[in-house]
Write an enzyme that holds these catalytic residues in place. Structure first.
Site, PDB file in Angstrom:
ATOM      1  N   CYS A   5      13.912   9.969   7.067  1.00 61.30           N
ATOM      2  CA  CYS A   5      13.865   9.577   8.483  1.00 61.30           C
ATOM      3  C   CYS A   5      15.246   9.638   9.123  1.00 61.30           C
ATOM      4  CB  CYS A   5      13.301   8.176   8.594  1.00 61.30           C
ATOM      5  SG  CYS A   5      14.164   7.012   7.525  1.00 61.30           S
ATOM      6  N   GLU A  44       9.300   0.858  10.941  1.00 54.82           N
ATOM      7  CA  GLU A  44      10.398   1.779  10.630  1.00 54.82           C
ATOM      8  C   GLU A  44       9.819   3.179  10.724  1.00 54.82           C
ATOM      9  OE1 GLU A  44      13.427   1.095  10.308  1.00 54.82           O
ATOM     10  OE2 GLU A  44      13.483  -1.039   9.853  1.00 54.82           O
ATOM     11  N   GLY A  99       2.373   4.392  13.071  1.00 50.22           N
ATOM     12  CA  GLY A  99       2.999   3.135  13.487  1.00 50.22           C
ATOM     13  C   GLY A  99       2.327   2.560  14.723  1.00 50.22           C
ATOM     14  N   LYS A 159       0.873  -1.191   0.000  1.00 46.07           N
ATOM     15  CA  LYS A 159       0.000   0.000   0.000  1.00 46.07           C
ATOM     16  C   LYS A 159       0.900   1.229   0.000  1.00 46.07           C
ATOM     17  CE  LYS A 159      -1.771   2.854   2.283  1.00 46.07           C
ATOM     18  NZ  LYS A 159      -1.580   4.249   1.862  1.00 46.07           N
ATOM     19  N   GLY A 169       6.743   4.681   8.313  1.00 51.07           N
ATOM     20  CA  GLY A 169       5.999   5.938   8.346  1.00 51.07           C
ATOM     21  C   GLY A 169       6.183   6.615   9.688  1.00 51.07           C
ATOM     22  N   SER A 170       5.190   7.389  10.082  1.00 54.44           N
ATOM     23  CA  SER A 170       5.334   8.207  11.288  1.00 54.44           C
ATOM     24  C   SER A 170       5.033   7.400  12.554  1.00 54.44           C
ATOM     25  CB  SER A 170       4.365   9.392  11.204  1.00 54.44           C
ATOM     26  OG  SER A 170       3.048   8.901  11.163  1.00 54.44           O
ATOM     27  N   GLU A 204      10.203  15.681  15.019  1.00 52.64           N
ATOM     28  CA  GLU A 204      10.662  15.471  13.643  1.00 52.64           C
ATOM     29  C   GLU A 204       9.955  16.469  12.730  1.00 52.64           C
ATOM     30  OE1 GLU A 204       9.262  11.952  11.520  1.00 52.64           O
ATOM     31  OE2 GLU A 204      11.306  11.606  10.837  1.00 52.64           O
TER      32      GLU A 204
END
Ligand code: NAD
Length: 482
Positions: free
Chosen positions: A285, A251, A234, A177, A229-230, A381
């Site tokens: 990241c 991740e 997550g 996806k 992703g974030s 971030e």
């Protein structure tokens, strides 16, 4: 055959392009202009069901192939991707916004993932366990089954390849996806997998946003999940995976420290820190988000950084400048809000900070100094070309600041004293540490986060652990009657 972008994209399920069940679509836009590139199908949970079913049905055929045969097909994917590398890079640059040469490097990484893991196909060995003469005990390594892979928009093709290649080599089938602002390269990738001989149903792609993502992560017929992703998403993925006890690899984000010691080569360090934060407009990241600089060289180092920041040529990714636009409007607004926050918090804006006066989502390299470690711009971030520079007075303070964030993805040390550099590398809480460089590591080296930056490792042989489960078989050799 040249690959061109299409006006309309459909879902890729069971080896063919199919319409979404509702017939609905979304638009992906060129971040350099805001103009539409293409329409793509908006998958629903019904479409995710179809894709998972196709992946499930193709499992036995894929697993029946000999490891050698599977390895050859995976190698063939690498070859086909390489044959179309320039077209894929152009599509990625257009859809994501990154400079063409960076997109070329991403495609090269995607090729390398398939080359690297192809060679592993016939080496996924178990072991024997010594338990005495009357027992033969061995382990075998088996695929999980159907792997669901949720991909972000900063490295759409290379992150898809990073997860799909080891999943396939281990004998899993996948449903990918991609992110809704960068769906195109994954769809072309799936079509090229078919061209390379990957059987129908082994690689499926469902496009759309949170709805198909959530449907995939809560699906009761998914056996393993890989999410990049974030942190908040997550967390949501992990919670829904918990409902079905599905293993997850996460991740997530980073707020990575680059420690510059007084004995560092300052020109080199400024080059690497600028590269570390301004590549892909900071949407990485593992970016060098925070420069922690010894107070004795602080001003000198900031001058060098600002010179570098101001030398970046900015433009549309497809024209291959040094830096392209941010990927989409919402994200552009978020990064601009962080710049306002930094100013409000009392940091000094040394350079950048003002969006370019043109269409698209362009923000020049931005450097904040006088940053206090507890400021939001030093803790959260930002995921944009925004560097925060923080002074420190000694090594202990540098480590305290480096580790005083919720993330632990990457870190870096700049020093000519190898013992000092290695002591710092030892003490940084991060899954990867770079010494006198940034973005060290490669396809072959494990990558992943400590703390809130994630669970598990991608890349290298270690990634295979996410896609294989161990079975122990114990055999009784005892002939004595009971
Ligand atoms: P995001 O979390 O918003 O989205 C990631 C993916 O999840 C997208 O495909 C999105 O559509 C999907 N999604 C959204 N809601 C979902 C839900 N409820 N359930 C399941 N899936 C859902 O992240 P992003 O903004 O696309 O990417 C940026 C983030 O990714 C940054 O935090 C960055 O640090 C991180 N990232 C990490 C790595 C790594 O390897 N550690 C690599 C690249 C990016």
């Amino acid at each position: 055959m040249t690959i061109e972008t299409k006006e309309r994209y459909r879902l890729f399920i069971d080896g063919e392009f199919v319409a979404a069940s509702t017939g609905e679509s979304s638009t992906t836009t060129d971040p350099a202009t805001g103009d539409s590139i293409a329409q793509f199908a908006a998958a629903t949970s019904t479409d995710v069901d179809r894709a998972v079913e196709a992946a499930r049905d193709s499992l036995s055929g894929w697993q029946a192939k000999s490891p050698v045969e599977r390895g050859r097909i995976i190698h063939q994917v690498a070859d086909v991707l390489r044959d179309h590398a320039e077209d894929l890079a152009r599509i990625e640059s257009l859809d994501q916004g990154k400079p063409l040469s960076q997109a070329r490097s991403d495609v090269d990484d995607a090729v390398r993932y398939f080359e690297y893991y192809a060679g592993v196909a016939d080496k996924l060995e178990g072991k024997s366990v010594p338990r005495g003469a009357e027992t033969l005990d061995m382990t075998t390594r088996e695929p999980y089954g159907v792997s669901g892979q949720i991909v972000p928009w900063n490295f759409p093709l290379s992150i898809a390849a990073r997860g799909v290649a080891p999943a396939l080599v281990a004998g899993n089938t996948v449903v990918v996806k991609p992110a809704p602002t960068t769906p195109l390269s994954a769809l072309h990738f799936a079509e090229l997998c078919r061209e390379a001989g990957v059987p129908d149903g082994v690689v499926n792609v469902v496009t759309g946003g949170a709805e198909p993502g959530a449907a995939l992560s809560s699906h009761d017929d998914i056996d393993q999940l890989t999410f990049t992703g974030s942190v908040p998403t997550g967390e949501a993925v992990m919670k829904s995976a918990a409902e079905t006890i599905t293993p997850v690899t996460l991740e997530l984000g980073g707020k990575n420290p680059a420690i510059v010691m007084p004995d560092a080569d300052l020109d080199e360090a400024a080059f690497w820190v600028a590269t570390g934060i301004f590549t892909n407009a900071g949407q990485i990241c593992s970016a060098a988000d925070r420069a922690l600089v010894h107070e004795s060289i602080y001003d000198e180092f900031v001058d060098r950084l600002v010179d570098r920041a101001e030398s970046y040529a900015i433009g549309s990714g497809t024209e291959d400048p040094d830096m392209g636009p941010l990927n989409h409007d919402d994200h552009f607004e978020t990064v601009l809000e962080y710049i306002d926050t930094g100013v409000t918090e009392g940091a000094t804006l040394e350079t950048g900070g003002e969006p370019l006066d043109r269409d698209g989502y362009f923000l020049p390299p931005t450097v904040f100094t006088d940053v206090e470690p507890e400021m939001r711009i030093a803790q959260e971030e930002i995921f944009g070309p925004v560097l925060t520079v923080i002074p420190f007075s000694d090594r202990e303070e540098a480590i305290d600041i480096a580790n005083d964030v919720e993330y632990g993805l990457t870190g870096g040390v700049f020093s000519r004293d190898i013992k000092q550099a290695l002591r710092l590398a030892r003490d940084i809480d991060a899954g990867s540490v770079y010494v006198n460089e940034w973005f060290g590591g490669s396809i072959e080296t494990p990558f992943g986060g400590m703390k809130q930056s994630g669970i598990g490792r991608e890349k290298g042989l270690e990634a295979l652990e996410s896609y294989l489960q161990t079975k122990n078989i114990s055999v009784n050799l005892d002939e004595k009657p009971r």
